[in-house]
Design an enzyme around this catalytic site. Sequence first.
Site, short mmCIF file in Angstrom:
data_model
loop_
_atom_site.label_atom_id
_atom_site.label_comp_id
_atom_site.label_asym_id
_atom_site.label_seq_id
_atom_site.Cartn_x
_atom_site.Cartn_y
_atom_site.Cartn_z
N SER A 160 -3.39 57.84 -79.03
CA SER A 160 -3.60 59.21 -79.77
C SER A 160 -4.87 59.72 -78.84
O SER A 160 -5.98 58.78 -78.38
CB SER A 160 -3.87 59.21 -81.19
OG SER A 160 -5.13 58.68 -81.59
N GLY A 162 -5.73 60.97 -76.36
CA GLY A 162 -5.91 60.95 -74.78
C GLY A 162 -6.40 59.20 -74.48
O GLY A 162 -6.29 59.10 -73.18
N GLU A 267 4.35 69.67 -79.83
CA GLU A 267 3.57 69.95 -78.52
C GLU A 267 4.61 70.39 -77.61
O GLU A 267 5.55 69.54 -77.30
CB GLU A 267 2.77 68.80 -78.03
CG GLU A 267 1.70 68.45 -78.95
CD GLU A 267 0.63 67.38 -78.54
OE1 GLU A 267 -0.01 67.32 -77.37
OE2 GLU A 267 0.71 66.17 -79.35
N GLU A 279 5.75 66.10 -77.35
CA GLU A 279 5.48 65.12 -78.37
C GLU A 279 5.51 66.03 -79.74
O GLU A 279 5.41 67.12 -79.73
CB GLU A 279 4.25 64.66 -78.29
CG GLU A 279 4.17 63.58 -76.98
CD GLU A 279 2.74 62.81 -76.82
OE1 GLU A 279 2.46 62.19 -75.93
OE2 GLU A 279 1.83 63.06 -77.70
N ASP A 286 -5.02 67.91 -84.11
CA ASP A 286 -6.63 68.20 -83.93
C ASP A 286 -6.75 69.55 -83.25
O ASP A 286 -7.52 70.34 -83.75
CB ASP A 286 -7.15 67.10 -82.90
CG ASP A 286 -6.38 66.84 -81.55
OD1 ASP A 286 -5.36 67.64 -81.39
OD2 ASP A 286 -6.62 66.03 -80.77
N THR A 287 -5.62 69.97 -82.56
CA THR A 287 -5.71 71.38 -82.02
C THR A 287 -5.55 72.37 -83.26
O THR A 287 -5.99 73.49 -83.08
CB THR A 287 -4.58 71.76 -81.05
OG1 THR A 287 -3.46 71.52 -81.30
CG2 THR A 287 -4.88 70.53 -79.82
N ARG A 364 -15.78 62.84 -80.73
CA ARG A 364 -15.78 64.34 -81.31
C ARG A 364 -16.27 64.05 -82.53
O ARG A 364 -15.88 63.57 -83.42
CB ARG A 364 -14.31 64.57 -81.15
CG ARG A 364 -14.22 66.08 -81.63
CD ARG A 364 -12.52 66.76 -81.64
NE ARG A 364 -11.76 65.91 -82.41
CZ ARG A 364 -10.50 65.44 -81.97
NH1 ARG A 364 -10.19 65.80 -80.76
NH2 ARG A 364 -9.62 64.77 -82.95
#
Length: 396
Positions: A160, A162, A267, A279, A286-287, A364
């Site tokens: 996840s 990235g 997504e 996906e 998160d977005t 993050r």
Amino acid sequence: MTKIGSVQTSVGKKALLLGSGELGKEVALELQRYGVEVVACDKYDNAPAMQVAHDRRVFSMLDAEKLEEVVKEVRPDHIIPEIEAIATPTLLKLEKEGFHVTPTANAAWLTMNREGIRTLAAEKLGVKTSPYRFASTEDEFVKAVETIGIPCVVKPIMSSSGHGQSVIKKQEDISKAWHIAQEGGRAGAGRVIVEGFVNFDYEITLLTVRSCSGTTFCQPIGHIQEDGDYRYSWQPQQMSAIALDSAREIAKKVTDALGGYGIFGVEMFIKGDEVIFSEVSPRPHDTGMVTMISQELSEFSLHARALLGLPVPEIKFYAPSASRAVVVEGDSDKVVFSNLEKVLEEPGVQIRIFGKPEVVGHRRMAVILATADSVEEAIKKADRAYDKLGVEVLPR
């Protein structure tokens, strides 16, 4: 009929949160607004959700024996997966024994593994996806790249944010991409997916809610990624009516197949009016943190309501909004945010500091939220606030 008794009593409701990052923290808070007891789990102590939960457990959720032990000790009414790295076969077993997994154990099993969800979408549901091949060894990987062609995208089948993801742009990148994928998988080295590079105009997250009210959709969210992790998101992403209808149709088809109640982050790539499935995550995305300022009910509130069996009669959108992730680099357990009075001096700006206990490499650590009369102005407003934020990474 949904009943919720007094918290931490024999008549109360109890939720076991598997994953306690910033998304899990918001879910925990929303559940507590309904009087639900929350036990937060993660592989490290003092994770964000643990800081607001009633109780905590620290263990690797890939440890099937320990996961089953914790579930049978806590006896939760709801098991809520919030990360990918979980022993999902154990969730399947526990569900058969009568435990409730959100949205379902099968949904968690299929989506925690890119092979499962890609096979479901492309081969069983007939949804359009990018071309793909799977590989378990480096030799198979090289052959997969040859079949798909360059450029292509490489990802571990379980990861996840990235982690382990890279783009092969030339022949010399092949070996490096394999090793990045092996190092970045949530369950360690293993199988990877090679995806054909999609020539798209933009990509979206379509937050899709399955509840006792039926299936409803948030406004589409656009986003920008860097190194496979999101940096900006905004809502709504402008798209044609044809593309939006198609995206909703695909999202409903996929989420209906997964079943259960809760929010799904679907997504998709958009090219003109064409929609290509990428996906799906059976949990807040998160977005979707932008929904903390853009909507009456955030994605976390929607998730809590849906999984508790409560209705979602409407999703009221307030105004164009944007989020910008605050990614901190360094090696420290003492990160200091400053100049917050300047960050928040402009109307329509908020900040969420996650409370993560340390950063190693890059992580993050916060998000800035902004709302305005247009998406463009909301992004600019978030940028102005970001530029005012001070971040100090102190030595350990």
